[in-house]
Design an enzyme around this catalytic site. Sequence first.
Site, short mmCIF file in Angstrom:
data_model
loop_
_atom_site.label_atom_id
_atom_site.label_comp_id
_atom_site.label_asym_id
_atom_site.label_seq_id
_atom_site.Cartn_x
_atom_site.Cartn_y
_atom_site.Cartn_z
N HIS A 102 11.53 12.28 7.57
CA HIS A 102 12.58 13.23 7.20
C HIS A 102 12.81 13.28 5.70
O HIS A 102 13.53 14.16 5.20
CB HIS A 102 13.88 12.94 7.96
CG HIS A 102 14.71 11.84 7.39
ND1 HIS A 102 16.08 11.82 7.49
CD2 HIS A 102 14.37 10.70 6.73
CE1 HIS A 102 16.55 10.72 6.92
NE2 HIS A 102 15.53 10.03 6.46
N GLY B 119 0.80 -1.21 0.00
CA GLY B 119 0.00 0.00 0.00
C GLY B 119 0.83 1.26 0.00
O GLY B 119 2.06 1.22 0.05
N ASP B 120 0.14 2.37 -0.04
CA ASP B 120 0.73 3.71 -0.07
C ASP B 120 0.42 4.37 1.27
O ASP B 120 -0.74 4.57 1.62
CB ASP B 120 0.11 4.50 -1.23
CG ASP B 120 0.59 5.95 -1.28
OD1 ASP B 120 1.42 6.35 -0.44
OD2 ASP B 120 0.10 6.67 -2.16
N PHE B 121 1.47 4.72 2.03
CA PHE B 121 1.20 5.29 3.35
C PHE B 121 0.60 6.68 3.31
O PHE B 121 0.22 7.23 4.34
CB PHE B 121 2.40 5.21 4.28
CG PHE B 121 3.71 5.80 3.77
CD1 PHE B 121 3.77 7.00 3.10
CD2 PHE B 121 4.91 5.13 4.02
CE1 PHE B 121 4.97 7.55 2.67
CE2 PHE B 121 6.12 5.66 3.59
CZ PHE B 121 6.15 6.88 2.92
#
Length: 333
Positions: A242, A223-225
């Site tokens: 960061h 998935g895509d966070f």
Amino acid sequence: MDARRQLMEYLTGKWVPPVLATLAELGVADELVAKPLTTSELGVRVGADSRALHRVLRAAASVGVFVEVGDGRFGLTETASLLRSDVPGSLRDAARMFALEPFWSPYAQLTETVRTGEPAFDQVFGMSIYEYLQANPGAAQIFGATVASFHSQALKAIIASHDFSPYQTVVDVGGGSGNLLIELLQAYPECRGVLLELDSVLPTASSTIAAAGLSDRIELVAGDFFAAVPAGDAYLVKSNLHNFGDDKALELLHVVRRGNAPVLVIETMIPAGNDPHYSKFDDIEMMTIAGGDDRTEQEWSELVTAAGFAVRAVLPADERFSILIADPIYVSS
């Protein structure tokens, strides 16, 4: 050391990474495990011109990486041993990565980055570092291995710095190969893990987790966070925030906030004062390559608070990493 000599050492320091990268790429350290060898012998083994190899090894030996032992033979030093491919905490891939064009040539445009605030990488390559890595799997492999090796020695200290026993299921958001979860689950046998990563990363993660014997305790989720995170009792977000400026970092934290569980932000924090610290130049790397930010403890706290968390504690883990623990704020209607 007088001021001129000191500044000259800083300026000529640019010669060192390509020398170490060349020796790492050739696998020279692996060939010297048994005994010192001449550059003629090494040249045959690694496929290099013996004279050119001698000159590069002589330069590396002058900064304590490898040693010339006489009769034209070179051997390993403790530092050079970290360029071996088969040692714990190997930095061979890191040496290779830092001399790759995508991580080197953007620095020629650093002045423009300082003028505009935009990452030089995007100016040079016409795409972000993340788009570049997706399009160049060879560079992505070296990058992933570098990240793992850079952080491997800190993992035990990170896990030891906090009590994870209250969490039954821990979600590692963008956790790479799963090494942090592996360390956590080995220390807490009653805990289970969920690794959220991109499809392209999961095969490596699956192999790494299987080798640790933890496939039955770590669920892999593609998935895509920036879109969603799986449910869990706590969220680990290590060395991801960061990579981004405040807007994107805040967007990621807002997604994690929807999980309604504590977040543990594991990052390097820039200390006050003029003393050297890894984070102060890592911050330049983030600015130049990724458009990201290393931050001070106060800046991290403000970012997490803006996402709807209340900072509970900031715990030092080792000389580089700290853990900022924050709980979701619930607003009564």
